[in-house]
Design a protein around this motif. Structure first.
Motif, PDB file in Angstrom:
ATOM      1  N   ALA A   1       0.838  -1.208   0.000  1.00  0.00           N
ATOM      2  CA  ALA A   1       0.000   0.000   0.000  1.00  0.00           C
ATOM      3  C   ALA A   1       0.870   1.254   0.000  1.00  0.00           C
ATOM      4  CB  ALA A   1      -0.930  -0.011   1.203  1.00  0.00           C
ATOM      5  N   TYR A   2       1.956   1.240   0.771  1.00  0.00           N
ATOM      6  CA  TYR A   2       2.878   2.383   0.761  1.00  0.00           C
ATOM      7  C   TYR A   2       3.528   2.545  -0.609  1.00  0.00           C
ATOM      8  CZ  TYR A   2       2.906   3.727   5.673  1.00  0.00           C
ATOM      9  OH  TYR A   2       2.568   4.205   6.904  1.00  0.00           O
TER      10      TYR A   2
ATOM     11  N   GLU B   1       2.481   1.576  -3.503  1.00  0.00           N
ATOM     12  CA  GLU B   1       1.479   2.034  -4.468  1.00  0.00           C
ATOM     13  C   GLU B   1       1.211   3.537  -4.307  1.00  0.00           C
ATOM     14  OE1 GLU B   1      -0.963   2.070  -7.638  1.00  0.00           O
ATOM     15  OE2 GLU B   1       0.301   0.403  -7.012  1.00  0.00           O
ATOM     16  N   ALA B   2       1.054   3.984  -3.081  1.00  0.00           N
ATOM     17  CA  ALA B   2       0.792   5.412  -2.843  1.00  0.00           C
ATOM     18  C   ALA B   2       1.969   6.269  -3.293  1.00  0.00           C
ATOM     19  CB  ALA B   2       0.507   5.653  -1.365  1.00  0.00           C
ATOM     20  N   LEU B   3       3.176   5.774  -3.099  1.00  0.00           N
ATOM     21  CA  LEU B   3       4.356   6.564  -3.436  1.00  0.00           C
ATOM     22  C   LEU B   3       4.716   6.524  -4.920  1.00  0.00           C
ATOM     23  CD1 LEU B   3       6.501   5.828  -0.283  1.00  0.00           C
ATOM     24  CD2 LEU B   3       5.244   7.918  -0.849  1.00  0.00           C
ATOM     25  N   ARG B   4       3.946   5.793  -5.689  1.00  0.00           N
ATOM     26  CA  ARG B   4       4.133   5.839  -7.137  1.00  0.00           C
ATOM     27  C   ARG B   4       3.543   7.125  -7.719  1.00  0.00           C
ATOM     28  NH1 ARG B   4       3.026  -0.314  -7.613  1.00  0.00           N
ATOM     29  NH2 ARG B   4       5.160  -1.025  -7.870  1.00  0.00           N
ATOM     30  N   ASP B   5       2.682   7.753  -6.972  1.00  0.00           N
ATOM     31  CA  ASP B   5       2.016   8.976  -7.427  1.00  0.00           C
ATOM     32  C   ASP B   5       2.839  10.187  -7.000  1.00  0.00           C
ATOM     33  OD1 ASP B   5       0.383  11.193  -7.858  1.00  0.00           O
ATOM     34  OD2 ASP B   5      -1.426  10.164  -7.179  1.00  0.00           O
TER      35      ASP B   5
ATOM     36  N   HIS C   1       1.449  12.423  -4.248  1.00  0.00           N
ATOM     37  CA  HIS C   1       1.598  11.952  -2.868  1.00  0.00           C
ATOM     38  C   HIS C   1       2.992  12.274  -2.334  1.00  0.00           C
ATOM     39  CE1 HIS C   1      -1.739   8.720  -3.499  1.00  0.00           C
ATOM     40  NE2 HIS C   1      -2.226   9.931  -3.380  1.00  0.00           N
TER      41      HIS C   1
END
Length: 123
Positions: A9-10, A12-16, A19
């Motif tokens: 989840a981290y 995935e979020a840090l691919r943006d 974010h």
């Protein structure tokens, strides 16, 4: 460490990039404008009126870093009328490392403060 699901989840979020930018802005603000706001709030006698729970990593340095000030709770008591809290096992990501203990501390705090008039006010 925490589970692969949490790690994923981290990641995935840090691919943006949005974010990542938001995280960097939070750290930037903590070192700049937040400090100015804190000084102004204290100068104007502003305090946190609702009950406050402070949790921190038992494996981090907060207790020793702030020993002269009386520890993390003493620091928050400069800002708030009702402060409680304690260290939680784990490192920087203690909520992810020990979700049940973190959740139990939060549940107890909310249960103990249910119906507190101050906890229902927005400052």
């Amino acid at each position: 460490m925490f589970s692969a699901q949490v790690r994923d989840a981290y990641v995935e979020a840090l691919r943006d990039p949005v974010h990542i930018h938001a995280i960097c802005e939070e750290y930037r603000a903590a070192a700049t404008i937040d400090r100015e706001h804190d000084v102004a709030d204290q100068a104007n006698g502003r305090r946190i009126e609702c009950p406050l729970l402070a949790l921190w990593s038992s494996e981090g340095g907060l207790e020793t870093w702030y020993a002269r000030e009386g520890g993390p709770l003493a620091i928050w008591r400069k800002w708030a009328d009702s402060v409680e809290g304690s260290p939680v096992p784990g490192g920087h990501f203690f909520p992810e490392e020990h979700p049940h203990q973190t959740g139990a501390a939060l549940s107890k705090f909310f249960e103990d403060n249910r119906g507190n008039d101050a906890s229902n006010r927005v400052l």
